[in-house]
Motif scaffolding. Structure first.
Motif, PDB file in Angstrom:
ATOM      1  N   ALA A 135       0.822  -1.208   0.000  1.00 44.10           N
ATOM      2  CA  ALA A 135       0.000   0.000   0.000  1.00 44.10           C
ATOM      3  C   ALA A 135       0.853   1.255   0.000  1.00 44.10           C
ATOM      4  N   ALA A 136       2.013   1.194   0.634  1.00 41.05           N
ATOM      5  CA  ALA A 136       2.889   2.362   0.723  1.00 41.05           C
ATOM      6  C   ALA A 136       3.378   2.819  -0.649  1.00 41.05           C
ATOM      7  N   ARG A 137       3.449   1.893  -1.590  1.00 40.43           N
ATOM      8  CA  ARG A 137       3.975   2.225  -2.914  1.00 40.43           C
ATOM      9  C   ARG A 137       3.121   3.242  -3.659  1.00 40.43           C
ATOM     10  N   THR A 138       1.819   3.246  -3.370  1.00 40.08           N
ATOM     11  CA  THR A 138       0.912   4.152  -4.097  1.00 40.08           C
ATOM     12  C   THR A 138       0.388   5.282  -3.219  1.00 40.08           C
ATOM     13  N   ALA A 139       0.896   5.381  -1.998  1.00 37.61           N
ATOM     14  CA  ALA A 139       0.411   6.414  -1.083  1.00 37.61           C
ATOM     15  C   ALA A 139       0.824   7.809  -1.569  1.00 37.61           C
ATOM     16  N   PRO A 140      -0.013   8.805  -1.342  1.00 35.30           N
ATOM     17  CA  PRO A 140       0.304  10.171  -1.794  1.00 35.30           C
ATOM     18  C   PRO A 140       1.351  10.866  -0.926  1.00 35.30           C
ATOM     19  N   VAL A 141       1.680  10.294   0.227  1.00 31.98           N
ATOM     20  CA  VAL A 141       2.735  10.838   1.087  1.00 31.98           C
ATOM     21  C   VAL A 141       3.664   9.688   1.465  1.00 31.98           C
ATOM     22  N   PRO A 142       4.872   9.983   1.910  1.00 31.26           N
ATOM     23  CA  PRO A 142       5.793   8.898   2.296  1.00 31.26           C
ATOM     24  C   PRO A 142       5.232   8.059   3.447  1.00 31.26           C
ATOM     25  N   VAL A 143       5.366   6.751   3.308  1.00 33.52           N
ATOM     26  CA  VAL A 143       4.921   5.813   4.346  1.00 33.52           C
ATOM     27  C   VAL A 143       6.096   4.929   4.732  1.00 33.52           C
ATOM     28  N   VAL A 144       6.393   4.868   6.011  1.00 30.40           N
ATOM     29  CA  VAL A 144       7.390   3.933   6.522  1.00 30.40           C
ATOM     30  C   VAL A 144       6.645   2.762   7.139  1.00 30.40           C
ATOM     31  N   ALA A 145       6.720   1.597   6.499  1.00 28.75           N
ATOM     32  CA  ALA A 145       6.080   0.389   7.028  1.00 28.75           C
ATOM     33  C   ALA A 145       7.099  -0.360   7.876  1.00 28.75           C
ATOM     34  N   LEU A 146       6.670  -0.792   9.065  1.00 30.52           N
ATOM     35  CA  LEU A 146       7.600  -1.379  10.019  1.00 30.52           C
ATOM     36  C   LEU A 146       7.122  -2.750  10.486  1.00 30.52           C
ATOM     37  N   ASP A 147       7.993  -3.747  10.363  1.00 28.03           N
ATOM     38  CA  ASP A 147       7.781  -5.065  10.947  1.00 28.03           C
ATOM     39  C   ASP A 147       8.489  -5.062  12.294  1.00 28.03           C
TER      40      ASP A 147
END
Length: 287
Positions: free
Chosen positions: A103-115
């Motif tokens: 989902a972060a790839r198409t987000a309009p703002v930067p998204v940091v996804a964390l495991d």
């Protein structure tokens, strides 16, 4: 808004607390005999999930769809978020982190996804660290680092009456579950590197719960900590453990011990009677 913080329902954050910290919680999905529910929806109470498991209904979980997370990220951006940190349970246990990455790839703002390699209350404590950092003006990357630091410094132990439900959900192997049953042992388990591992085996449930208490005290050491106790249909056990730890840890507790019952997404994999404790270092100052 600045940095928005997102997590999933396995963090076990009380709704009022999540709202007060500005944390958006995405439900993991639960499937009971082919019918899919959002974690927390009608039909997914702790009593519901315990009854389904005891009736040997087919119970499984599934991750939030990437499209659902993408929609959420877009909504948060439209609401003023300049960045998003999306903090999730172990990728070894769920595809939720992968959905966040997609989902972060198409987000309009930067998204940091964390495991976080964590689950349950330890995930919740990590998310709170991210929220505290974001509130203090940290970037999404800095908030993610704060969450990861706290997750890495936290310890999670749990007891189950039987390994059968973990076996059914694929969280442990059939051989390990069979061995536990054959030896009539009561397993103490831990989360290490994002996976369920056997910590110790004892002969009775009373000894197992007493050992759970000792391990929690050892994990606290001489630092200021926050502690959470979680259970599924084990109110008396949870209350007793909470009372004992409150007395033994005393001034080391930065906050009263948080007690909560597992939601369906976690309860589906451990079964009734489960008792867990998470010990996390207190957040003493904003990152």
């Amino acid at each position: 808004m600045g940095v928005a913080v997102v997590t999933d329902s396995t963090a076990m954050l009380p709704a009022a607390l999540a709202a007060s910290l500005g944390i958006t919680v995405v439900p993991v999905h639960v499937v009971i005999d082919g019918e899919e529910f959002e974690d927390g929806a009608e039909g997914t109470t702790p009593a519901d999930i315990a009854a389904a498991l005891e009736a040997r209904k087919a119970v499984s979980t599934s991750r939030p769809a990437p499209a659902a997370l993408a929609s959420l990220y877009s909504s948060l951006a439209a609401g003023g978020a300049s960045e998003i940190v999306s903090v999730h349970l172990s990728g070894a246990m769920s595809g939720t982190f992968e959905s966040a990455q997609l989902a972060a790839r198409t987000a309009p703002v930067p998204v940091v996804a964390l495991d976080t390699l964590a689950v349950g209350p330890c995930l919740g404590f990590a998310v709170e660290a991210a929220a505290a950092a974001a509130a203090a003006g940290a970037s999404a990357s800095e908030a993610a680092a704060a969450a990861m630091d706290r997750a890495n410094a936290s310890t999670s132990y749990f007891y189950v009456d039987t390994l059968e439900f973990l076996r059914r959900g694929g969280r442990i192997g059939a051989a390990a579950a069979l061995l536990g049953s054959a030896l009539a042992v009561k397993p103490l388990l831990a989360i290490e590197d994002g996976r369920v591992v056997a910590r110790e085996r004892v002969r009775t449930s009373a000894r197992a719960i007493a050992r759970l208490e000792e391990l929690a005290v050892e994990a606290a050491g001489d630092q200021q900590v926050e502690v959470a106790v979680a259970h599924l249909r084990g109110e008396e056990r949870a209350a007793a453990l909470t009372d004992h730890l409150t007395e033994r840890l005393g001034d080391a507790l930065a906050e009263p011990i948080r007690v909560g019952e597992l939601g369906a997404a976690l309860g589906a994999h451990v079964g009734p009677g489960m008792l867990a404790v998470c010990v996390a270092p207190a957040v003493t100052s904003a990152p």
